[in-house]
Motif scaffolding. Structure first.
Motif, short mmCIF file in Angstrom:
data_model
loop_
_atom_site.label_atom_id
_atom_site.label_comp_id
_atom_site.label_asym_id
_atom_site.label_seq_id
_atom_site.Cartn_x
_atom_site.Cartn_y
_atom_site.Cartn_z
N PRO A 1 48.29 50.36 42.57
CA PRO A 1 49.15 49.63 41.63
C PRO A 1 49.40 48.19 42.06
N PHE A 2 49.51 47.30 41.08
CA PHE A 2 49.91 45.91 41.33
C PHE A 2 50.50 45.34 40.05
N ASP A 3 51.05 44.13 40.13
CA ASP A 3 51.77 43.53 39.00
C ASP A 3 50.77 43.00 37.98
N LEU A 4 50.34 43.87 37.10
CA LEU A 4 49.28 43.53 36.16
C LEU A 4 49.86 43.31 34.76
N PRO A 5 49.60 42.14 34.16
CA PRO A 5 50.03 41.94 32.77
C PRO A 5 49.05 42.60 31.81
N SER A 6 49.41 42.63 30.55
CA SER A 6 48.49 43.14 29.53
C SER A 6 47.22 42.31 29.51
N LEU A 7 46.09 42.99 29.44
CA LEU A 7 44.79 42.33 29.42
C LEU A 7 44.19 42.26 28.03
N ASP A 8 44.98 42.54 27.03
CA ASP A 8 44.50 42.51 25.64
C ASP A 8 43.88 41.15 25.34
N GLY A 9 42.67 41.16 24.81
CA GLY A 9 41.99 39.92 24.45
C GLY A 9 41.05 39.39 25.50
N LEU A 10 41.03 40.01 26.70
CA LEU A 10 40.15 39.56 27.77
C LEU A 10 39.03 40.57 28.01
N ASN A 11 37.91 40.10 28.50
CA ASN A 11 36.80 40.95 28.90
C ASN A 11 36.91 41.22 30.39
N ALA A 12 37.58 42.31 30.74
CA ALA A 12 37.82 42.66 32.13
C ALA A 12 36.63 43.43 32.69
#
Length: 427
Positions: A324-335
């Protein structure tokens, strides 16, 4: 001197004036310097020196960078993620930027990962976005992030414009723009075409990147702008362009081997006649306009995982369990890669996990020290070693994780170690 770069040398003659002859002498006579950067997330400099054994010459511009002409692919310490090969001039930029690195970091042109993994050494948490707009370059980037044990990183394949469209304006407090450039600092060992048109084209592309990139930074946030070229159009001129968008330059220490920029005293230039390296340009700027944006956190499901005596808190993100880490929403990005995978398909531990664990966690998982057999391990060989216990273990070199092995008894009462080092990493 290369006969195919007449424009380049004429450009440098005009740029350097009476110092041009010193530049040509360095260009022709100096060797190509290589250096390793100790990964202080895993090991201290002094511990590494003792483990490495061979005397190392200090890089004056970076405290954990040392000149060394090692062949890393054959070195188990490299495979254990204890160091990264980085041109000595290039290591200077993030070293100077270190006091300004926050907890929401974006390296916009990150591949193959030198500056991103170096920045990770100065972070105490948060999230590190490692982006490259060319998908084929993200593979090496992801592998280096994994090898060096950076567990709070996301690897993306996007543009600065994509980040803006995904709603990241004002989100980051730290931005690294190691801009694609004409490559004047690498002409000694690469056949780099060089012309006025190429320099102008690169400068135009850099300004286009900056147009979007500056909007991603919050007010008060810091940007590191750097290149491996000497062209004013791509360096000081771009710094002035950034400044026009509500930024001020920051006066960072003037270290031996570097000098002030041309008409930009807070910028730094490194030339090969002044330093044992190929050369670099960098400048730190602070954003004085704009605001700070919050962003919804990524959807996570919390869980635990147990390996031997090791119990880990883990999180499920996008269907995969990671540390786990402080991850924001990745909506809209190509992860391309999110954090550190905990499981390898089933219930077995993932190779990436072994590199992200602390030394204490590695010992709790269960280990077998390979010592001189570590070279055989990274070649994928089966090893006849007396393991302290059966089952899945972490193979170590000098006490540091290399990867996984499975200990099983043989007919003669000894233990054989089945090698689980990933085939794509073997030498």
């Amino acid at each position: 001197m290369s006969s195919g770069n007449e424009y380049y040398f004429e450009y440098m003659r005009e740029l350097l004036g009476e110092r041009y002859s010193d530049f040509v002498a360095a260009y022709n006579d100096k060797p190509r310097y290589k250096a390793l950067r100790v990964n202080t997330r895993k090991i201290t400099v002094e511990q590494f020196k003792r483990l490495f054994g061979t005397p190392l010459k200090q890089n004056a511009l970076c405290g954990n960078s040392f000149y060394c002409d090692v062949k890393p692919s054959l070195d188990p310490l490299y495979h254990a993620g204890l160091y990264y090969m980085q041109e000595p001039s290039a290591a200077a930029a993030v070293a100077a930027f270190a006091p300004y690195i926050g907890e929401r970091v974006l390296d916009l042109c990150a591949a193959p990962g030198g500056k991103a993994t170096q920045a990770a050494e100065y972070m105490s948490g948060g999230v590190l976005f490692c982006n490259d707009p060319e998908y084929k370059r993200t593979k090496a980037l992801a592998e280096n992030i994994e090898r060096l044990g950076v567990s709070n990183a996301v690897v993306t394949c996007n543009t600065a414009g994509d980040y803006r469209r995904a709603g990241f304006d004002g989100y980051f407090d730290t931005l690294i723009v190691d801009a694609p450039c004409s490559g004047g600092g690498i002409t000694r060992y690469e056949d780099v075409p060089y012309s006025a048109e190429i320099v102008a084209g690169c400068a135009a592309r850099q300004r286009a990147v900056i147009d979007d990139a500056t909007e991603l930074l919050c007010r008060g946030g810091y940007m590191l702008y750097s290149t491996c070229t000497f062209a004013r159009e791509e360096n000081e001129d771009v710094v002035r362009y950034i400044s026009s968008k509500g930024f001020r330059t920051v006066d960072i220490p003037l270290a031996d081997g570097s000098e002030r920029g041309i008409d930009e005293p807070n910028a730094r230039r490194i030339y090969p006649m002044n330093f044992d390296g190929e050369g670099h340009f960098y400048c730190v700027l602070q954003k004085t306009a704009g605001g700070e944006a919050e962003r919804a956190s990524a959807r996570k499901k919390r869980a635990t995982a147990t390996f031997g005596r090791l119990k880990l808190d883990i999180a499920e993100i996008n269907g995969r369990f990671v540390l786990p880490f402080d991850l924001p929403s990745l909506d809209g990005l190509n992860a391309v890669k999110i954090g550190t995978a905990v499981f390898d398909g089933g219930k077995d531990a993932a190779h990436a996990l072994t590199h992200a664990l602390t030394d204490e966690q590695v010992r709790a998982f269960g280990t077998v020290e390979l010592g001189e057999l570590a070279g055989e391990y990274i070649r994928g060989k089966q090893l006849e070693v007396c393991a302290p216990q059966r089952g899945m273990l972490i193979a170590t070199v000098g006490g540091h994780a290399l990867g996984l092995v499975k200990s099983a008894p043989t007919g003669d009462g000894t233990s054989a170690l089945k090698n689980h080092y990933p085939k794509y990493l073997r030498v």
